[in-house]
Design an enzyme around this catalytic site. Sequence first.
Site, PDB file in Angstrom:
ATOM      1  N   LYS A   3       4.369  -2.404   3.318  1.00 31.54           N
ATOM      2  CA  LYS A   3       4.391  -3.622   2.507  1.00 31.54           C
ATOM      3  C   LYS A   3       4.104  -4.796   3.435  1.00 31.54           C
ATOM      4  O   LYS A   3       4.456  -4.772   4.609  1.00 31.54           O
ATOM      5  CB  LYS A   3       5.759  -3.803   1.833  1.00 31.54           C
ATOM      6  CG  LYS A   3       6.050  -2.746   0.770  1.00 31.54           C
ATOM      7  CD  LYS A   3       7.438  -2.929   0.176  1.00 31.54           C
ATOM      8  CE  LYS A   3       7.722  -1.829  -0.850  1.00 31.54           C
ATOM      9  NZ  LYS A   3       9.099  -1.926  -1.391  1.00 31.54           N
ATOM     10  N   GLY A  40       0.838  -1.187   0.000  1.00 31.87           N
ATOM     11  CA  GLY A  40       0.000   0.000   0.000  1.00 31.87           C
ATOM     12  C   GLY A  40       0.872   1.235   0.000  1.00 31.87           C
ATOM     13  O   GLY A  40       2.099   1.157  -0.174  1.00 31.87           O
ATOM     14  N   ALA A  41       0.256   2.383   0.208  1.00 32.78           N
ATOM     15  CA  ALA A  41       0.986   3.644   0.160  1.00 32.78           C
ATOM     16  C   ALA A  41       1.990   3.771   1.293  1.00 32.78           C
ATOM     17  O   ALA A  41       3.021   4.421   1.143  1.00 32.78           O
ATOM     18  CB  ALA A  41      -0.006   4.800   0.206  1.00 32.78           C
ATOM     19  N   LYS A  64       3.747  -6.916   8.396  1.00 33.80           N
ATOM     20  CA  LYS A  64       3.520  -5.597   7.788  1.00 33.80           C
ATOM     21  C   LYS A  64       4.679  -4.689   8.188  1.00 33.80           C
ATOM     22  O   LYS A  64       4.882  -4.415   9.376  1.00 33.80           O
ATOM     23  CB  LYS A  64       2.185  -5.028   8.275  1.00 33.80           C
ATOM     24  CG  LYS A  64       1.840  -3.647   7.727  1.00 33.80           C
ATOM     25  CD  LYS A  64       0.455  -3.237   8.228  1.00 33.80           C
ATOM     26  CE  LYS A  64       0.067  -1.851   7.768  1.00 33.80           C
ATOM     27  NZ  LYS A  64      -1.310  -1.486   8.204  1.00 33.80           N
ATOM     28  N   ASP A  82     -12.286   2.394   7.184  1.00 30.84           N
ATOM     29  CA  ASP A  82     -11.857   1.918   5.863  1.00 30.84           C
ATOM     30  C   ASP A  82     -12.401   0.516   5.608  1.00 30.84           C
ATOM     31  O   ASP A  82     -11.676  -0.375   5.160  1.00 30.84           O
ATOM     32  CB  ASP A  82     -10.326   1.936   5.762  1.00 30.84           C
ATOM     33  CG  ASP A  82      -9.843   1.907   4.313  1.00 30.84           C
ATOM     34  OD1 ASP A  82     -10.629   2.261   3.408  1.00 30.84           O
ATOM     35  OD2 ASP A  82      -8.679   1.537   4.087  1.00 30.84           O
TER      36      ASP A  82
END
Length: 351
Positions: A39, A35-36, A53, A150
């Site tokens: 990883k 993602g932004a 993560k 989210d």
Amino acid sequence: MESGSGFYSVDEFKLDAKWLIDPKHLFVGPRIGEGAHAKVYEGKYKNQTVAIKIVHKGETPEEIAKREARFAREVAMLSRVQHKNLVKFIGACKEPVMVIVTELLLGGTLRKYLLNMRPRCLDARVAIGFALDIARAMECLHAHGIIHRDLKPENLLLTADHKTVKLADFGLAREESLTEMMTAETGTYRWMAPELYSTVTLRQGEKKHYNHKVDAYSFAIVLWELLHNKLPFEGMSNLQAAYAAAFKNVRPSVENLLEELATILTSCWKEDPNARPNFSQIIQMLHNYRSTISPPEPMIPHRIFTENAILPPESPGTSSLMAVRDGSGETPKAKMENKLRSFFFCFNQCY
């Protein structure tokens, strides 16, 4: 608790010793998500297969401070809340890099599972079962005063038997405040509640008043997907979908749904957040509906994506906590072990 700025300070933040992992026992395998801000890798920690993560630190001092605060907040929430429908938190460390370790789920994301099945739909009973799993996870978070912000299929993961859904990725989650302003335009546009959006282009980090009912709206969009196996607001970009929902009160069609299901959806995505039900009420409505339908017939996914498959353009998030599996005939566990033998290297060699 959060500081006056709305963030935890990574210096103030103290991780309970039982959650602190020793990076010497952490082995990192192949990357399985990105993602932004982070990883995600397959890995092992003390012989336990896990998802790792690794959070990017950022470039500028301001960016580094924000990433550290977000990391501290995510770890604090993960360590505080345990539920069978939340991805299990194993531990974290801040040095040499910021790392969050969770259980690895082999069933893939809900998004990929639904794509594999298209053009067919889930059996209604299976869809409602998944929806109940999600609603229970959200009920637990809200009971602890946490808003996820989210909720979308990319952040919902399946167990290997595809029978249970677990909620992941607390990167945007935060503690709810009745008085404090919170960051606007948080989440992914297509699933984002109308009150999070503004006619005036907001400066990055600008604040708005909203509450936990933003998650009820996102849940309704996910439930609509479970029932139709289509992308909500199809034909619109993410931004167009958010604009239509916020300023034209557009919602996905409930035309072909039974009245009970249509009522659940329309109540959850009402324009007035305070008119939306809470998750305890949503669970009761889903239970009432499920009691009226017959058991499902066995279903096999329509097709399986290979590792080179191209998915429709959506935000990948950082919650792809499992690798894509192909049709090689290997069990997920066997394939995992083969990958581990081929790819694992010591965490300390990464950085």
